[in-house]
Write a protein that holds these residues in place. Sequence first.
Motif, PDB file in Angstrom:
ATOM      1  N   GLU A 105      51.987 -29.228  54.452  1.00 50.92           N
ATOM      2  CA  GLU A 105      51.780 -28.096  53.762  1.00 50.92           C
ATOM      3  C   GLU A 105      50.421 -27.980  53.056  1.00 50.92           C
ATOM      4  O   GLU A 105      50.051 -28.941  52.650  1.00 50.92           O
ATOM      5  N   HIS A 141      53.212 -24.823  56.657  1.00 48.00           N
ATOM      6  CA  HIS A 141      53.404 -24.200  55.571  1.00 48.00           C
ATOM      7  C   HIS A 141      52.000 -23.990  54.782  1.00 48.00           C
ATOM      8  O   HIS A 141      51.190 -24.864  54.967  1.00 48.00           O
ATOM      9  N   ALA A 143      51.084 -22.518  50.823  1.00 48.64           N
ATOM     10  CA  ALA A 143      51.330 -22.072  49.474  1.00 48.64           C
ATOM     11  C   ALA A 143      50.353 -21.678  48.746  1.00 48.64           C
ATOM     12  O   ALA A 143      48.990 -22.259  48.949  1.00 48.64           O
ATOM     13  N   ARG A 183      54.669 -18.405  49.443  1.00 49.20           N
ATOM     14  CA  ARG A 183      54.552 -19.368  50.520  1.00 49.20           C
ATOM     15  C   ARG A 183      54.414 -18.561  51.818  1.00 49.20           C
ATOM     16  O   ARG A 183      55.225 -17.357  52.077  1.00 49.20           O
TER      17      ARG A 183
END
Length: 212
Positions: A105, A141, A143, A183
């Motif tokens: 992420e 991911h 964010a 996200r």
Amino acid sequence: MRHWPLTELSITTPRLVLRFPSLADLDELGDRAAEGIHEEGFMPFFVPWSETDPAERARNAIQYQFRTWGAFTAADWSVEFAVVFEGQVVGVQGIMAKDFPVTREVKTGSWLGRRFHGRGIGTEMRRAVLHLAFAGLGARHAATEAFEDNHPSLAVTRKLGYQDDGIFMHSRKSEPVATRRFRMLREDWTESPGFEIHNLAPCLPLFGLDTP
């Protein structure tokens, strides 16, 4: 630089170059910060570094870059790219992560000189680091977070196809204020034509990666 290959890392887009900043780039970033990056009476940052006088704003912007350089580790890293438009440094686009080989992420953050607002630069520079994250580093991911009154940032986020991921409360200048978190999943990311990453392979060990 052989022992710090991030200095050669860059991303090019149809209109922009995002590069690890040189000292000359930092001097230009200081100029942009001194000129102003948002209107009066609005604070898009957790730390109100941009409310000081122009000379101090310039120093704050430069010192922050030095701190990110010194704090960089494979377990907790941040790359703050100088954004170049028509040969001029116009702002900063950051991408950061903790325990990236495990979490996959990244997060993003940015600022842009006020006189360059409204030209689609903010969207294009965010697309650039998403390209680095998903196509270059193998992120799963991405964010991002912004105060609910930071309408330009929220507009870029929604334009790029992020999904809502919660609301968080913070203290900003001793007042309660909400941030909105978003996200993007890798499968929801759409690759943009004309975006290229340069000199990433020597940097991968710094991100804790052998391969993306």
